[in-house]
Design a protein around this motif. Sequence first.
Motif, PDB file in Angstrom:
ATOM      1  N   ASP A 131       0.844  -1.186   0.000  1.00  0.00           N
ATOM      2  CA  ASP A 131       0.000   0.000   0.000  1.00  0.00           C
ATOM      3  C   ASP A 131       0.882   1.240   0.000  1.00  0.00           C
ATOM      4  N   ALA A 132       0.394   2.290  -0.672  1.00  0.00           N
ATOM      5  CA  ALA A 132       1.152   3.539  -0.740  1.00  0.00           C
ATOM      6  C   ALA A 132       1.147   4.211   0.630  1.00  0.00           C
ATOM      7  N   PRO A 133       2.135   5.066   0.908  1.00  0.00           N
ATOM      8  CA  PRO A 133       2.083   5.823   2.166  1.00  0.00           C
ATOM      9  C   PRO A 133       0.887   6.771   2.185  1.00  0.00           C
ATOM     10  N   ALA A 134       0.401   7.088   3.387  1.00  0.00           N
ATOM     11  CA  ALA A 134      -0.738   8.001   3.512  1.00  0.00           C
ATOM     12  C   ALA A 134      -0.331   9.397   3.052  1.00  0.00           C
ATOM     13  N   VAL A 135      -1.239  10.062   2.340  1.00  0.00           N
ATOM     14  CA  VAL A 135      -0.973  11.428   1.875  1.00  0.00           C
ATOM     15  C   VAL A 135      -2.100  12.346   2.334  1.00  0.00           C
ATOM     16  N   TRP A 136      -1.739  13.603   2.613  1.00  0.00           N
ATOM     17  CA  TRP A 136      -2.734  14.609   2.995  1.00  0.00           C
ATOM     18  C   TRP A 136      -3.600  14.893   1.780  1.00  0.00           C
ATOM     19  N   VAL A 137      -4.921  14.952   1.971  1.00  0.00           N
ATOM     20  CA  VAL A 137      -5.798  15.248   0.840  1.00  0.00           C
ATOM     21  C   VAL A 137      -6.729  16.427   1.076  1.00  0.00           C
ATOM     22  N   ALA A 138      -6.999  16.774   2.348  1.00  0.00           N
ATOM     23  CA  ALA A 138      -7.975  17.846   2.595  1.00  0.00           C
ATOM     24  C   ALA A 138      -7.867  18.325   4.035  1.00  0.00           C
ATOM     25  N   ASP A 158      -2.528   9.840  -9.492  1.00  0.00           N
ATOM     26  CA  ASP A 158      -3.178   9.542 -10.774  1.00  0.00           C
ATOM     27  C   ASP A 158      -4.464   8.736 -10.650  1.00  0.00           C
ATOM     28  N   ARG A 159      -4.843   8.374  -9.416  1.00  0.00           N
ATOM     29  CA  ARG A 159      -6.045   7.563  -9.223  1.00  0.00           C
ATOM     30  C   ARG A 159      -7.208   8.483  -8.837  1.00  0.00           C
ATOM     31  N   TYR A 160      -8.382   8.253  -9.396  1.00  0.00           N
ATOM     32  CA  TYR A 160      -9.551   9.073  -9.069  1.00  0.00           C
ATOM     33  C   TYR A 160     -10.302   8.421  -7.902  1.00  0.00           C
ATOM     34  N   ILE A 161     -10.410   9.209  -6.827  1.00  0.00           N
ATOM     35  CA  ILE A 161     -11.058   8.683  -5.615  1.00  0.00           C
ATOM     36  C   ILE A 161     -12.126   9.659  -5.129  1.00  0.00           C
ATOM     37  N   THR A 162     -13.055   9.113  -4.371  1.00  0.00           N
ATOM     38  CA  THR A 162     -14.098   9.919  -3.744  1.00  0.00           C
ATOM     39  C   THR A 162     -14.021   9.717  -2.245  1.00  0.00           C
ATOM     40  N   LEU A 163     -14.106  10.841  -1.508  1.00  0.00           N
ATOM     41  CA  LEU A 163     -14.235  10.796  -0.058  1.00  0.00           C
ATOM     42  C   LEU A 163     -15.636  11.260   0.276  1.00  0.00           C
ATOM     43  N   LEU A 164     -16.242  10.621   1.234  1.00  0.00           N
ATOM     44  CA  LEU A 164     -17.654  10.884   1.525  1.00  0.00           C
ATOM     45  C   LEU A 164     -17.913  10.680   3.010  1.00  0.00           C
ATOM     46  N   ARG A 165     -18.610  11.649   3.616  1.00  0.00           N
ATOM     47  CA  ARG A 165     -18.977  11.479   5.025  1.00  0.00           C
ATOM     48  C   ARG A 165     -20.425  11.017   5.108  1.00  0.00           C
ATOM     49  N   THR A 214     -11.743   0.110  -2.030  1.00  0.00           N
ATOM     50  CA  THR A 214     -11.854   1.114  -0.978  1.00  0.00           C
ATOM     51  C   THR A 214     -10.451   1.423  -0.471  1.00  0.00           C
ATOM     52  N   HIS A 215     -10.312   2.590   0.120  1.00  0.00           N
ATOM     53  CA  HIS A 215      -9.012   3.042   0.601  1.00  0.00           C
ATOM     54  C   HIS A 215      -9.130   3.462   2.064  1.00  0.00           C
ATOM     55  N   VAL A 216      -7.978   3.576   2.709  1.00  0.00           N
ATOM     56  CA  VAL A 216      -7.948   3.917   4.133  1.00  0.00           C
ATOM     57  C   VAL A 216      -7.989   5.435   4.299  1.00  0.00           C
ATOM     58  N   VAL A 217      -8.864   5.914   5.169  1.00  0.00           N
ATOM     59  CA  VAL A 217      -8.947   7.344   5.481  1.00  0.00           C
ATOM     60  C   VAL A 217      -8.598   7.549   6.950  1.00  0.00           C
ATOM     61  N   LEU A 272      -3.783   4.847  -0.182  1.00  0.00           N
ATOM     62  CA  LEU A 272      -4.331   4.063  -1.293  1.00  0.00           C
ATOM     63  C   LEU A 272      -4.012   2.595  -1.104  1.00  0.00           C
ATOM     64  N   LYS A 273      -5.035   1.771  -1.242  1.00  0.00           N
ATOM     65  CA  LYS A 273      -4.824   0.324  -1.181  1.00  0.00           C
ATOM     66  C   LYS A 273      -4.408  -0.152  -2.574  1.00  0.00           C
ATOM     67  N   GLN A 274      -3.453  -1.015  -2.623  1.00  0.00           N
ATOM     68  CA  GLN A 274      -2.938  -1.478  -3.917  1.00  0.00           C
ATOM     69  C   GLN A 274      -2.752  -2.987  -3.947  1.00  0.00           C
ATOM     70  N   ASP A 275      -3.264  -3.666  -2.901  1.00  0.00           N
ATOM     71  CA  ASP A 275      -3.058  -5.101  -2.810  1.00  0.00           C
ATOM     72  C   ASP A 275      -3.955  -5.849  -3.803  1.00  0.00           C
ATOM     73  N   GLY A 276      -3.392  -6.872  -4.395  1.00  0.00           N
ATOM     74  CA  GLY A 276      -4.180  -7.732  -5.278  1.00  0.00           C
ATOM     75  C   GLY A 276      -4.770  -6.976  -6.449  1.00  0.00           C
TER      76      GLY A 276
END
Length: 147
Positions: free
Chosen positions: A3-10, A28-35, A110-113, A124-128
Motif C-alpha cells: 500500500d502507498a504511504p498516507a498522503v494529505w488530501v484535505a 493519478d487515481r480518481y477517488i471519492t471521499l464521503l462522510r 476502498t481506501h484507508v482514510v 491508497l490500497k494497492q493489494d491484489g
Amino acid sequence: MEDAPAVWVANAADLDEEGSRLHLQVKDRYITLLRHKNFLYCFDSVCFHAGGPLGVGDIEEVANHACIKCPWHNYLITLETGEKLYQGVQMKDGKMVPGKWQSVGQKQRTHVVVERADGIFVQLKQDGKVESDEYAFKRECAQMMIA
Ligand code: FES
C-alpha cells in the motif's frame, strides 16, 4: 504491491458536514471521499461495472450496510468494503418474491482514510486486483466528477 504511504488530501473542514464529498486525484487515481453518519469513506470514484460516475451516486441503507448506488445501472456498492450487493429471489406461495440481500464480493476498491488534527489523509490500497482498478486512472470516466 505494498500500500502507498498516507498522503494529505484535505482539511478537516472540507468534509465535516454529513453528506459532504470530495472527488480527487491522488497519485493519478480518481477517488471519492464521503462522510456518512459521521464516518469518512474513500473509494475509487469510477464504477467497476462500465465506468459510470459512482462517486456521485445516492446513498442507501441496504441490509444494514451503507451503500452508494451507481447512477448508470443502479448497482449497490457498500461504502465500507466495496462489495456489490444484490437481492436474490425466493418462491413464496407459488410466486417469486424478493429474497435475501447477498454479496458478490468486492468489486470497488476502498481506501484507508485517517482524520487527524492536521487534516484528512488517504492511504491508497494497492493489494491484489480489484475490478475497479480498470477504470481508476481514466480521466474520461472521472471528468464528470472532477472539476
Ligand atoms: Fe453500471 Fe455503474 S456503470 S452500475
